[in-house]
Design an enzyme around this catalytic site. Structure first.
Site, short mmCIF file in Angstrom:
data_model
loop_
_atom_site.label_atom_id
_atom_site.label_comp_id
_atom_site.label_asym_id
_atom_site.label_seq_id
_atom_site.Cartn_x
_atom_site.Cartn_y
_atom_site.Cartn_z
N ASP A 1 0.91 -1.18 -0.02
CA ASP A 1 -0.15 -0.05 -0.01
C ASP A 1 0.85 1.27 0.06
O ASP A 1 1.60 1.51 0.94
CB ASP A 1 -1.09 0.05 1.35
N ASP B 1 2.88 5.11 -5.34
CA ASP B 1 2.35 6.29 -5.08
C ASP B 1 3.16 7.31 -5.65
O ASP B 1 3.79 7.74 -4.49
CB ASP B 1 1.49 6.23 -3.78
N HIS C 1 -9.12 4.75 -2.21
CA HIS C 1 -8.38 4.88 -1.09
C HIS C 1 -9.32 5.85 0.06
O HIS C 1 -10.16 6.31 -0.60
CB HIS C 1 -7.11 5.72 -1.17
N ASN D 1 -10.23 0.59 -0.25
CA ASN D 1 -9.46 0.30 0.84
C ASN D 1 -9.84 0.73 2.32
O ASN D 1 -10.33 1.97 2.33
CB ASN D 1 -8.04 1.49 0.66
P1 13P Z 1 -9.07 4.72 5.48
O1 13P Z 1 -8.19 5.75 6.27
O2 13P Z 1 -10.22 5.56 5.21
O3 13P Z 1 -9.11 3.46 6.14
O4 13P Z 1 -8.06 4.55 4.17
C1 13P Z 1 -7.31 3.51 4.22
C2 13P Z 1 -6.30 3.50 2.92
O5 13P Z 1 -6.59 4.01 1.85
C3 13P Z 1 -5.11 2.71 2.86
O6 13P Z 1 -4.68 2.85 1.67
O1 G3H Z 2 -3.15 4.96 3.74
C1 G3H Z 2 -2.68 4.57 4.74
C2 G3H Z 2 -2.97 3.51 5.45
O2 G3H Z 2 -4.16 3.77 6.41
C3 G3H Z 2 -1.94 2.92 6.24
O3 G3H Z 2 -1.63 3.83 7.30
O4 G3H Z 2 0.88 4.34 6.97
O5 G3H Z 2 -0.39 4.34 9.15
O6 G3H Z 2 0.27 2.24 8.17
P1 G3H Z 2 -0.30 3.62 8.01
ZN ZN Z 3 -4.65 4.91 0.89
#
Ligand code: 13P
Ligand code: G3H
Ligand code: ZN
Length: 312
Positions: free
Chosen positions: A83, A105, A214, A257
């Site tokens: 991710d 990204d 996302h 996501n």
């Molecule tokens: P949320 O913060 O809305 O759960 O989004 C998660 C996300 O986009 C991870 O890439």
């Molecule tokens: O988009 C981000 C995800 O929620 C992951 O979050 O970078 O805190 O693991 P993180």
């Molecule tokens: Zn994201």
């Protein structure tokens, strides 16, 4: 079955008018909660790992946890996805290290630079049988003191998507239509509304192409209230209405996501547990109900939001 890529999953989701849930994983209980729900509901799933998750839990631990889920859930297809890969090196490390899908990204970079970086990742990934998600457009900010811009500049410009996809060769595209990361997505008192006009124009220009959303947590109010009732402070936490996500899943959105909702379920459950049992100190006793609530939350998403239950 072994880990799969999202290629066939997205094709079926696109044709079937549903979306695959992409849930962030950071520890064993989260992996278990998600995959137990998916196994019971016969749903394909994407388990995704952020740069922060790799820093927290270590790449090898996360891969091995996901491999354990694959062994425990042989009936359902599981993708292991990076991710928000920040650069080529991180993507390469995940491709070399067993991931079946990566996101590069480079959406904060200028258009041509985003294309160049994404193209580099696509070439390496495709040579290794791995698929690539890219991003075009900037998701709105999440900080309370930052004014969330409603201007078109924060949304994806549909007129750029054909050139971007054809020049990069990416397999799916994350776009910005009003979702944002975190638990504070809309101002209290305003009406949350995604830009379906942008999504529809993107889809018209990219027929059959899988779109990714996302920042799609809905911030369940029962967990916000549970957190606030047990010592937390999360006033004004608001997410994306679930009916709007369901609608997006019926259109070209094939991957949704969700991370913050899992965090809220886990944190709320553990806060309540400690409040009610101040004498307890065995992690298994509070992680067990937290895992169970993550499982029920994911089950709800699969059935009522994503529409992917029974599609494995
Ligand atoms: P949320 O913060 O809305 O759960 O989004 C998660 C996300 O986009 C991870 O890439
Ligand atoms: O988009 C981000 C995800 O929620 C992951 O979050 O970078 O805190 O693991 P993180
Ligand atoms: Zn994201």
């Amino acid at each position: 079955m072994p880990l799969v890529t999202s290629k066939e999953m997205f094709q079926k989701a696109y044709d079937g008018g549903y979306a695959i849930g992409a849930f962030n994983v950071n520890n064993m209980e989260i992996v278990q909660g998600i995959t137990e729900a998916c196994r019971e509901e016969k749903a394909p799933v994407i388990l995704q790992v952020s740069k922060g998750a790799r820093a927290y839990a270590n790449h090898t631990y996360l891969v091995k946890l996901v491999e354990a889920a694959v062994i425990e859930c042989p009936e359902i297809p599981i993708v292991l996805h990076l991710d928000h890969g920040p650069d080529f090196e991180t993507c390469k490390s995940c491709i070399d290290g067993g991931f079946t899908s990566v996101m590069i990204d480079a959406s904060s970079k200028p258009f041509e630079e985003n294309i160049a970086i994404t193209r580099q990742v696509v070439e390496y990934a495709h040579d290794h049988g791995v698929v690539v998600e890219a991003e075009l457009g900037t998701l709105a900010g999440i900080e309370d003191d930052v004014k969330v811009s409603a201007e078109d500049s924060s949304y994806t410009h549909p007129e750029q998507v054909e050139e971007f996809v054809s020049k990069t060769g990416c397999d799916s595209l994350a776009i910005a239509i009003g979702t944002s990361h975190g638990a504070y997505k809309f101002k209290p008192g305003t009406k949350p509304q995604l830009r379906f006009d942008v999504l529809e124009e993107v889809s018209r220009r990219l027929p059959g192409f899988p779109i990714v959303l996302h920042g799609s947590s809905s911030v369940p109010q029962n967990y916000v209230e549970m957190i606030n009732a047990h010592g937390g402070k999360m006033p004004g936490a608001i997410g994306v209405p679930e009916d709007q996500l369901r609608h997006a899943a019926e259109l070209s959105v094939c991957k949704i996501n969700i991370d913050s909702d899992l965090r809220l379920a886990m944190t709320g459950t553990i806060r309540q547990f400690f409040d009610e049992h101040p004498d307890k100190f065995d992690p298994r006793e509070y992680l067990k109900p937290a895992r169970a609530n993550i499982k029920e939350l994911v089950r709800h998403k699969l059935i009522d939001v994503l529409g992917c239950a029974g599609k494995a």
